[in-house]
Design an enzyme around this catalytic site. Structure first.
Site: not given
Ligand code: NAP
Length: 244
Positions: A143, A157
């Site tokens: 991130s 985080y």
């Molecule tokens: P999201 O929409 O909340 O999706 C999270 C995904 O991770 C879902 O598929 C969830 O599964 C899965 N997950 C979470 N914990 C898990 C575990 N322990 N085991 C297996 N699956 C797990 O999040 P996102 O925004 O796409 O984020 C994805 C990545 O990008 C993360 O690492 C996050 O920190 C990073 N990120 C996101 C942003 C942002 O602004 N969105 C910015 C920087 C970094 P379920 O659907 O089954 O719950």
């Protein structure tokens, strides 16, 4: 190299978009999810509609036994893995460092740092030429918070993602001569369900590009990093953050 990719947290958000972008690039996809089976099934269908094979596999990537089962199930269903997108992650509620308790810190570091290390280790044991594998690519989803620190929101985080950046550098050097490239992406503010309600409305226009990013815009970079088009890159991370 095998054209099978495992995407952790592939049921929603950036992971789901990455799974579809990789399928469009010719990869067969293992779609990991923790709880949202219906969402994972939708991603599998989208990959299949692009002419690729895909399987959904439930596993919690904070649990070593479940990680082993996840890899073995994808390999049994699709064949040897050539890329792993280490994407699953959790955010913590907004708060100041002075308010964090040990339970919160355990959840955040387990859900972002320890899980990323465990998944990367499992990937190396299957892809490294030192372990009899054929090489591959590991892409760690970090991130931009790792660099910015996220004061007043979630410094824990940010720190848990800084550990992921160090994993990218250190593991990248460790396995460079074993056929594995290790790369990172640092998304900025991306429109997914990870944010607390109202957060994107409040700060979504603050990046220099004036808007939040889309999951597909991160997915395109992940697909590039997973491909041979990035063949001289390892141990480095790419910001996908609208200038933030
Ligand atoms: P999201 O929409 O909340 O999706 C999270 C995904 O991770 C879902 O598929 C969830 O599964 C899965 N997950 C979470 N914990 C898990 C575990 N322990 N085991 C297996 N699956 C797990 O999040 P996102 O925004 O796409 O984020 C994805 C990545 O990008 C993360 O690492 C996050 O920190 C990073 N990120 C996101 C942003 C942002 O602004 N969105 C910015 C920087 C970094 P379920 O659907 O089954 O719950």
């Amino acid at each position: 190299m095998s054209r099978v990719v495992l995407v952790t947290g592939g049921s929603r958000g950036i992971g789901a978009a990455a799974a579809v972008a990789l399928a469009a690039d010719g990869w067969d996809v293992g779609v990991n999810y923790r709880t949202q089976a219906d969402e994972a099934a939708r991603v599998v269908k989208a990959c299949e509609e692009l002419g690729r094979r895909a399987v959904a596999v439930q596993a919690d990537v904070v649990e070593p036994d479940q990680i082993e089962r996840l890899f073995d199930t994808v390999i049994a269903g699709l064949g040897p893995i050539g890329a792993v997108i280490n994407n699953a992650g959790v955010v913590s509620p907004s708060g100041r460092v002075a308010e964090y308790d040990a339970e919160r810190l355990d959840r955040v570091f387990r859900g972002n740092s320890i899980s990323a290390f465990l998944v990367a280790g499992a990937a190396v044991r299957r892809m490294s030429t030192a372990y009899g594998g054929n090489g591959g690519v590991i892409i760690n989803v970090s991130s931009r918070a790792a660099v910015l620190g996220s004061a007043g929101e979630y410094v824990d985080y940010a720190a848990s993602k800084a550990a992921v950046d160090a994993l990218t550098i250190g593991l990248g050097n460790e396995v460079a001569k074993e056929g594995i490239r290790v790369l990172g992406v640092r998304p900025g503010l991306i429109e997914t369900e990870i944010h607390e309600p109202g957060r994107l409305d409040r700060i979504g226009t603050t990046p220099p590009l004036g808007r939040p990013g889309k999951a597909t815009e991160v997915a395109e970079v992940i697909a590039f990093l997973a491909s041979d088009r990035s063949s001289y890159m390892t141990g480095s991370s790419v910001d996908v953050a609208g200038g933030r």
